[in-house]
Scaffold this active site. Structure first.
Site, PDB file in Angstrom:
ATOM      1  N   ASP A 105       0.820  -1.209   0.000  1.00 38.52           N
ATOM      2  CA  ASP A 105       0.000   0.000   0.000  1.00 38.52           C
ATOM      3  C   ASP A 105       0.855   1.261   0.000  1.00 38.52           C
ATOM      4  O   ASP A 105       0.566   2.214  -0.728  1.00 38.52           O
ATOM      5  CB  ASP A 105      -0.945   0.010   1.203  1.00 38.52           C
ATOM      6  CG  ASP A 105      -2.207  -0.796   0.965  1.00 38.52           C
ATOM      7  OD1 ASP A 105      -2.467  -1.172  -0.186  1.00 38.52           O
ATOM      8  OD2 ASP A 105      -2.936  -1.042   1.946  1.00 38.52           O
ATOM      9  N   ASP A 141      -8.196  -4.094   2.096  1.00 42.45           N
ATOM     10  CA  ASP A 141      -8.006  -3.421   3.376  1.00 42.45           C
ATOM     11  C   ASP A 141      -8.994  -3.905   4.432  1.00 42.45           C
ATOM     12  O   ASP A 141      -8.849  -3.585   5.612  1.00 42.45           O
ATOM     13  CB  ASP A 141      -8.132  -1.911   3.206  1.00 42.45           C
ATOM     14  CG  ASP A 141      -7.052  -1.346   2.300  1.00 42.45           C
ATOM     15  OD1 ASP A 141      -5.936  -1.899   2.320  1.00 42.45           O
ATOM     16  OD2 ASP A 141      -7.315  -0.384   1.572  1.00 42.45           O
TER      17      ASP A 141
END
Length: 122
Positions: free
Chosen positions: A36, A91
């Site tokens: 990320d 996520d």
């Protein structure tokens, strides 16, 4: 409807994939963090554009790959003109795998067998 389908997909991922150790879960979370951070913050210097925001805010992907929420007024940043706040399924699902592992660990340590069954199937 899209958010509902995305939540169902995330819950299916959590039911189908089971991590067996906290070491694997920690490595998976660290890998996701590095992934990320690279694609959000380092991709503009490597590729020339923020790849994560470009993919997440594009209309090319219309399937349930993200959760969209109403945007809080006054937002700033690269996605200030995008009308929603968003959260990707990765996520949700990857940290959820750690939570499922912790639940199974707690259930295995329960003294009361009814509590163990209730924790495992809730």
């Amino acid at each position: 409807l899209n958010n509902l389908l995305a939540c169902l997909i995330a819950s299916d991922i959590l039911q189908l994939i089971g991590i067996r150790s906290f070491r694997v879960a920690g490595a998976l979370l660290c890998g996701l963090l590095i992934y990320d951070v690279f694609w959000v913050f380092a991709s503009p210097s490597v590729v020339g554009a923020n790849v994560m925001m470009t993919v997440a805010t594009s209309d090319m992907i219309t399937g349930p790959s993200r959760l969209l929420f109403p945007k809080i007024p006054g937002g700033t940043g690269e996605a200030a003109d995008f009308p929603f706040s968003l959260l990707g399924l990765g996520d949700i699902a990857v940290p959820g795998l750690l939570a499922c592992l912790a639940l199974r660990f707690d259930a295995s340590r329960a003294v009361d067998m009814e509590a163990r069954a209730a924790a495992a199937f809730s």
